[in-house]
Design a protein around this motif. Structure first.
Motif, short mmCIF file in Angstrom:
data_model
loop_
_atom_site.label_atom_id
_atom_site.label_comp_id
_atom_site.label_asym_id
_atom_site.label_seq_id
_atom_site.Cartn_x
_atom_site.Cartn_y
_atom_site.Cartn_z
N ASN A 39 0.81 -1.23 0.00
CA ASN A 39 0.00 0.00 0.00
C ASN A 39 0.85 1.28 0.00
O ASN A 39 0.50 2.28 0.63
N LEU A 40 1.96 1.25 -0.73
CA LEU A 40 2.73 2.46 -0.98
C LEU A 40 2.07 3.28 -2.08
O LEU A 40 1.32 2.75 -2.90
N ASP A 41 2.36 4.57 -2.11
CA ASP A 41 1.72 5.47 -3.06
C ASP A 41 2.75 5.93 -4.10
O ASP A 41 3.35 6.99 -3.98
N VAL A 42 2.94 5.12 -5.13
CA VAL A 42 3.89 5.40 -6.21
C VAL A 42 5.25 5.81 -5.64
O VAL A 42 5.69 6.95 -5.79
N PRO A 43 5.93 4.90 -4.96
CA PRO A 43 7.24 5.21 -4.38
C PRO A 43 8.29 5.43 -5.46
O PRO A 43 8.21 4.87 -6.55
N TRP A 44 9.32 6.21 -5.14
CA TRP A 44 10.34 6.56 -6.13
C TRP A 44 11.74 6.14 -5.72
O TRP A 44 12.51 5.66 -6.53
N GLU A 45 12.10 6.35 -4.48
CA GLU A 45 13.46 6.02 -4.03
C GLU A 45 13.41 5.22 -2.74
O GLU A 45 12.49 5.38 -1.93
#
Length: 346
Positions: A39-45
């Motif tokens: 349930n992460l929201d479009v993680p990047w790093e």
């Protein structure tokens, strides 16, 4: 949390010839794998300090992950603009982060209706990532091609990838910050040994570089999104011109550097990357896989597939961690997305 099969491939390949894709391997070897967080929201790093993961989410929060997920807000002097490929992107923790709580962020913002990017120093104060200094601003941005990776190099300098902001000619303009790999000290100054005097530009001619990693000898490598395929893995040397938009793939031109690998007519959309055991491991978005690329020899291997779009990677002594971007508008998310996956690589 589900358990999904994983494939890890370590391949010994023939001697290296740049751009030769004829020695591509796909092998399979089962390794333990699990979903670490959901349930992460479009993680990047992905970063980590003392057992705690800190993941940027493009919408503007930092996910604090131990055995559970908590979100921390980001307080900046200029609001994060999350649109298309922009938003809260790169994060690098200072080497003394446990004591200083200092880090470096890359984010998209709007100014006079113009999309731009900047690099800031922040401090984690009572659970809020608070800007303490702006290191560099006015990096050209757009809905697409914002670059966004921030990494501390083995030389103690800060390296930043920037995209061409949808204006390809900017990549060849050494006066522009777009389509470059930039290098600065931790106070935002231009290092005296940069290849161009009084310039942050470390290399140029890039379309949309999104990955940075160093091998054990301190050699820098980068991943780059191509135009309609022709994605690249590049060995980065100071002052070199990597050709965009003049050349791509097998094309050659005087004074321009060809990639170590390119995807030909396939598409990888390579993003975050790590180095381990003489190989680069690269997160692939449209390619929906983790790939490894041989540095001693020649060959690229599918390491992991079946979890969708992969944005970034983190490696410790035993495990490879990967974050998905299936909720970025281009994927096919399941209800648990986005996720961070842990793979045992011993």
């Amino acid at each position: 949390m589900g358990v999904i099969g994983v494939f890890l491939i370590l391949v010994a390949c023939s001697s290296h010839e740049p751009n030769d894709r004829s020695d591509e391997h796909v092998a399979e070897e089962n390794h333990a794998e699990e979903t670490f967080i959901e349930n992460l929201d479009v993680p990047w790093e992905i970063t980590r300090s003392e057992g705690t993961f800190y993941l940027t989410e493009r919408s503007g929060m930092v996910a604090n992950v131990t055995n559970r997920l908590e979100r921390q807000s980001v307080q900046l002097s200029k609001a994060i603009h999350s649109e298309g490929e922009g938003g809260l992107l790169g994060l690098a923790l200072a080497e003394d982060f446990p004591e200083s709580q200092t880090a470096f962020l890359y984010h998209t913002y709007l100014e006079d209706s113009k999309t731009l990017n900047r690099v800031v120093k922040v401090e984690l104060i009572e659970g809020v990532w608070t800007e303490t200094d702006e290191l560099l601003s006015n990096i050209p941005g757009s809905q697409f091609h914002n670059g966004g990776r921030v990494k501390l190099g083995p030389d103690g300098m800060l390296y930043i990838t920037t995209g061409d902001a949808g204006e390809p000619d900017l990549a060849q303009n050494k006066e522009s910050l777009a389509g470059k790999i930039l290098r600065m000290d931790l106070e935002g100054n231009v290092p005296e040994d940069n290849p161009f005097k009084d310039s942050y530009v470390y290399s140029y001619g890039h379309r949309n570089p999104q990955g940075l990693a160093w091998n054990d000898e301190g050699q820098l490598f980068s991943s780059e999104h191509g135009q309609s395929a022709h994605d690249e893995i590049n060995q980065i040397d100071p002052g070199n011109n990597y050709g965009w938009p003049v050349i791509e793939g097998d094309e050659v031109a005087d004074g321009m550097t060809q990639p170590l690998y390119h995807s030909g007519n396939d598409t990888w959309a390579p993003s975050g990357m790590v180095f381990w055991n003489d190989q680069l491991y690269v997160a692939c978005l449209r390619g929906e896989a983790i790939r490894s690329f041989q540095l001693k020899g020649q060959g690229t291997t599918v390491v992991k597939e079946g979890i969708g779009r992969v944005r970034s990677l983190f490696l410790d002594e035993e495990n490879l961690y990967a974050i998905t971007n299936n909720k970025d508008g281009r994927g096919d998310p399941v209800k648990e997305d986005d996720r961070m996956i842990k793979v045992n690589v011993e």
